[in-house]
Design a protein around this motif. Structure first.
Motif, PDB file in Angstrom:
ATOM      1  N   PHE A 133       0.919  -1.362  -0.046  1.00  0.00           N
ATOM      2  CA  PHE A 133      -0.010   0.149   0.074  1.00  0.00           C
ATOM      3  C   PHE A 133       1.068   1.268   0.056  1.00  0.00           C
ATOM      4  O   PHE A 133       1.823   1.427   1.078  1.00  0.00           O
ATOM      5  CB  PHE A 133      -0.850  -0.108   1.334  1.00  0.00           C
ATOM      6  N   GLY A 134       0.605   2.112  -1.049  1.00  0.00           N
ATOM      7  CA  GLY A 134       1.372   3.331  -0.986  1.00  0.00           C
ATOM      8  C   GLY A 134       2.296   3.306  -2.333  1.00  0.00           C
ATOM      9  O   GLY A 134       2.372   4.015  -3.154  1.00  0.00           O
ATOM     10  N   TRP A 135       2.957   2.178  -2.606  1.00  0.00           N
ATOM     11  CA  TRP A 135       3.598   1.872  -3.560  1.00  0.00           C
ATOM     12  C   TRP A 135       2.702   1.387  -5.031  1.00  0.00           C
ATOM     13  O   TRP A 135       3.102   1.558  -6.016  1.00  0.00           O
ATOM     14  CB  TRP A 135       4.748   0.604  -3.396  1.00  0.00           C
ATOM     15  N   ALA A 136       1.474   0.659  -4.485  1.00  0.00           N
ATOM     16  CA  ALA A 136       0.770   0.135  -5.493  1.00  0.00           C
ATOM     17  C   ALA A 136      -0.604   0.883  -5.337  1.00  0.00           C
ATOM     18  O   ALA A 136      -0.910   1.267  -4.145  1.00  0.00           O
ATOM     19  CB  ALA A 136       0.450  -1.319  -5.542  1.00  0.00           C
ATOM     20  N   GLY A 137      -1.379   0.969  -6.415  1.00  0.00           N
ATOM     21  CA  GLY A 137      -2.725   1.539  -6.347  1.00  0.00           C
ATOM     22  C   GLY A 137      -3.437   1.255  -7.554  1.00  0.00           C
ATOM     23  O   GLY A 137      -3.008   0.552  -8.319  1.00  0.00           O
ATOM     24  N   GLU A 257       6.044  -9.436 -14.745  1.00  0.00           N
ATOM     25  CA  GLU A 257       4.750  -9.378 -14.241  1.00  0.00           C
ATOM     26  C   GLU A 257       4.731 -10.776 -13.132  1.00  0.00           C
ATOM     27  O   GLU A 257       3.780 -10.471 -12.350  1.00  0.00           O
ATOM     28  CB  GLU A 257       3.878  -9.343 -15.157  1.00  0.00           C
ATOM     29  N   ARG A 258       5.819 -11.261 -13.190  1.00  0.00           N
ATOM     30  CA  ARG A 258       5.484 -12.718 -12.324  1.00  0.00           C
ATOM     31  C   ARG A 258       6.539 -12.610 -11.060  1.00  0.00           C
ATOM     32  O   ARG A 258       7.015 -13.360 -10.738  1.00  0.00           O
ATOM     33  CB  ARG A 258       5.653 -13.999 -13.099  1.00  0.00           C
ATOM     34  N   HIS A 259       6.654 -11.270 -10.578  1.00  0.00           N
ATOM     35  CA  HIS A 259       7.358 -11.129  -9.559  1.00  0.00           C
ATOM     36  C   HIS A 259       7.251 -11.817  -8.239  1.00  0.00           C
ATOM     37  O   HIS A 259       8.030 -12.241  -7.376  1.00  0.00           O
ATOM     38  CB  HIS A 259       7.779  -9.505  -9.375  1.00  0.00           C
ATOM     39  N   GLY A 260       5.875 -11.585  -7.856  1.00  0.00           N
ATOM     40  CA  GLY A 260       5.329 -12.551  -6.691  1.00  0.00           C
ATOM     41  C   GLY A 260       5.943 -11.885  -5.340  1.00  0.00           C
ATOM     42  O   GLY A 260       5.898 -12.142  -4.098  1.00  0.00           O
ATOM     43  N   SER A 261       6.149 -10.442  -5.459  1.00  0.00           N
ATOM     44  CA  SER A 261       6.672  -9.645  -4.238  1.00  0.00           C
ATOM     45  C   SER A 261       5.341  -9.180  -3.567  1.00  0.00           C
ATOM     46  O   SER A 261       4.343  -9.308  -3.881  1.00  0.00           O
ATOM     47  CB  SER A 261       7.123  -8.329  -4.775  1.00  0.00           C
ATOM     48  N   ARG A 262       5.692  -9.251  -1.889  1.00  0.00           N
ATOM     49  CA  ARG A 262       4.591  -8.809  -1.139  1.00  0.00           C
ATOM     50  C   ARG A 262       5.120  -7.592  -0.646  1.00  0.00           C
ATOM     51  O   ARG A 262       4.102  -7.086   0.413  1.00  0.00           O
ATOM     52  CB  ARG A 262       4.419 -10.022  -0.267  1.00  0.00           C
ATOM     53  N   ILE A 263       6.147  -6.970  -0.341  1.00  0.00           N
ATOM     54  CA  ILE A 263       6.615  -5.907   0.335  1.00  0.00           C
ATOM     55  C   ILE A 263       7.529  -5.068  -0.804  1.00  0.00           C
ATOM     56  O   ILE A 263       7.911  -5.648  -1.853  1.00  0.00           O
ATOM     57  CB  ILE A 263       7.537  -6.275   1.646  1.00  0.00           C
ATOM     58  N   PRO A 264       7.534  -3.607  -0.319  1.00  0.00           N
ATOM     59  CA  PRO A 264       8.273  -2.696  -1.355  1.00  0.00           C
ATOM     60  C   PRO A 264       9.671  -3.061  -1.600  1.00  0.00           C
ATOM     61  O   PRO A 264       9.969  -3.149  -2.571  1.00  0.00           O
ATOM     62  CB  PRO A 264       8.254  -1.396  -0.520  1.00  0.00           C
TER      63      PRO A 264
END
Length: 301
Positions: A133-137, A257-264
């Motif tokens: 949240f904040g990095w993504a929208g 697009e398949r990065h699978g990241s959950r934190i900034p």
């Protein structure tokens, strides 16, 4: 030299060990035992993971001993690999910029600029509770006529695909014009040489945009297609197709697009990991004189 994965990783390891890490000050110092897997080996492992299309780190580390174990006798556990990869984000960013500067195509005074969505979630629950949240929208992608929740990646590349500038932005907080201004004004490492022609799409059309690109300190020429309310102008459509092909390489073959990241920190490191891989391949293809500089065929198996 031979165009295969082993030779590419060896050449990259030598460049990291002998030039990039000592020159940019990423050497380790202080008390404590040195890690068994060096930072140069870690970066080479990250590049091999992307080229061999292992998006999941657990799958990659289970297969790494078989695929590249003859080059890396010491491997990391999944948790340690994940933590060290996030911490190596600045080193990978510095390495991709170093390789871009060492690639002959970067001397050309032409750059292609475009933005592409990087989805980070598919559900409303993810959008509300994600650590991104904040990095993504929420943003809208007119090229695919779809809404997405994630970040927008803006790229500045040469005609052959070398990434010379990039930035991530929340699409809800910054449009393409604002993102381009921030990338060029706020991040000097992304600025091309004065006199460079920037080829882009209609997304950067607007009052003051061309004046900003031509302002003192940038001195860039913006080349874009005419809007419906403007007189027709010359626009090299084949260059627009070229940047779309470069983005397709990043998305389809390198799995951006398949990065699978959950934190900034994970999102940034995995985006940089893919961009570094593309620059490393193009840099190495220049070294060996390959006819197609962006070709990954010799390295993805």
């Amino acid at each position: 030299m031979i165009a295969d994965l082993d030779t590419l990783l060896i050449a990259l390891y030598v460049e990291l060990t002998d030039r990039i890490i000592p020159s940019l000050g990423f050497t380790r110092s202080g008390p404590g035992q040195r890690p068994e897997v060096t930072d140069a080996e870690l970066v080479c492992l990250a590049v091999a993971q992307v080229l061999l299309r292992y998006d999941d780190e657990r799958h990659w580390l289970r297969a790494a001993a078989c695929r590249v174990g003859h080059l890396f006798p010491r491997l990391l556990a999944q948790s340690e690999y994940n933590a060290r990869l996030r911490a190596a984000g600045p080193l990978m960013e510095a390495a991709l910029r170093w390789l871009a500067a060492c690639t002959p195509g970067s001397a050309e005074l032409v750059r292609l600029m475009d933005a592409t969505p990087i989805a980070c979630g598919q559900s409303a629950v993810t959008a509300r509770r994600s650590n991104l949240f904040g990095w993504a929208g929420y943003g809208y992608c007119p090229s695919h006529s779809r809404w997405y929740w994630g970040s927008k990646l803006m790229l500045l590349v040469t005609c052959e695909g070398t990434v010379t500038g990039f930035c991530l932005a929340n699409p809800k907080l910054a449009g393409e014009r604002d993102q381009a201004r921030q990338m060029l004004k706020g991040q000097p490492a992304n600025r091309p040489a004065p006199g460079t022609a920037i080829v882009t799409d209609k997304g950067l059309a607007g009052e003051g945009t061309e004046d900003f690109f031509a302002s003192p300190g940038l001195d860039l020429a913006l080349i874009r297609p005419a809007r419906k309310d403007e007189q027709s102008r010359y626009f090299p459509n084949w260059l627009r197709q070229r940047v779309e092909a470069i983005i397709w390489t990043l998305k389809n073959q390198l799995g951006i697009e398949r990065h699978g990241s959950r934190i900034p920190a994970g999102l940034w490191a995995r985006i940089v990991q893919r961009l570094l891989t593309l620059n490393a391949v193009i840099w190495f293809n220049w070294q060996i004189g390959a006819p197609v500089k962006r070709s990954l065929i010799a390295y993805d198996h």
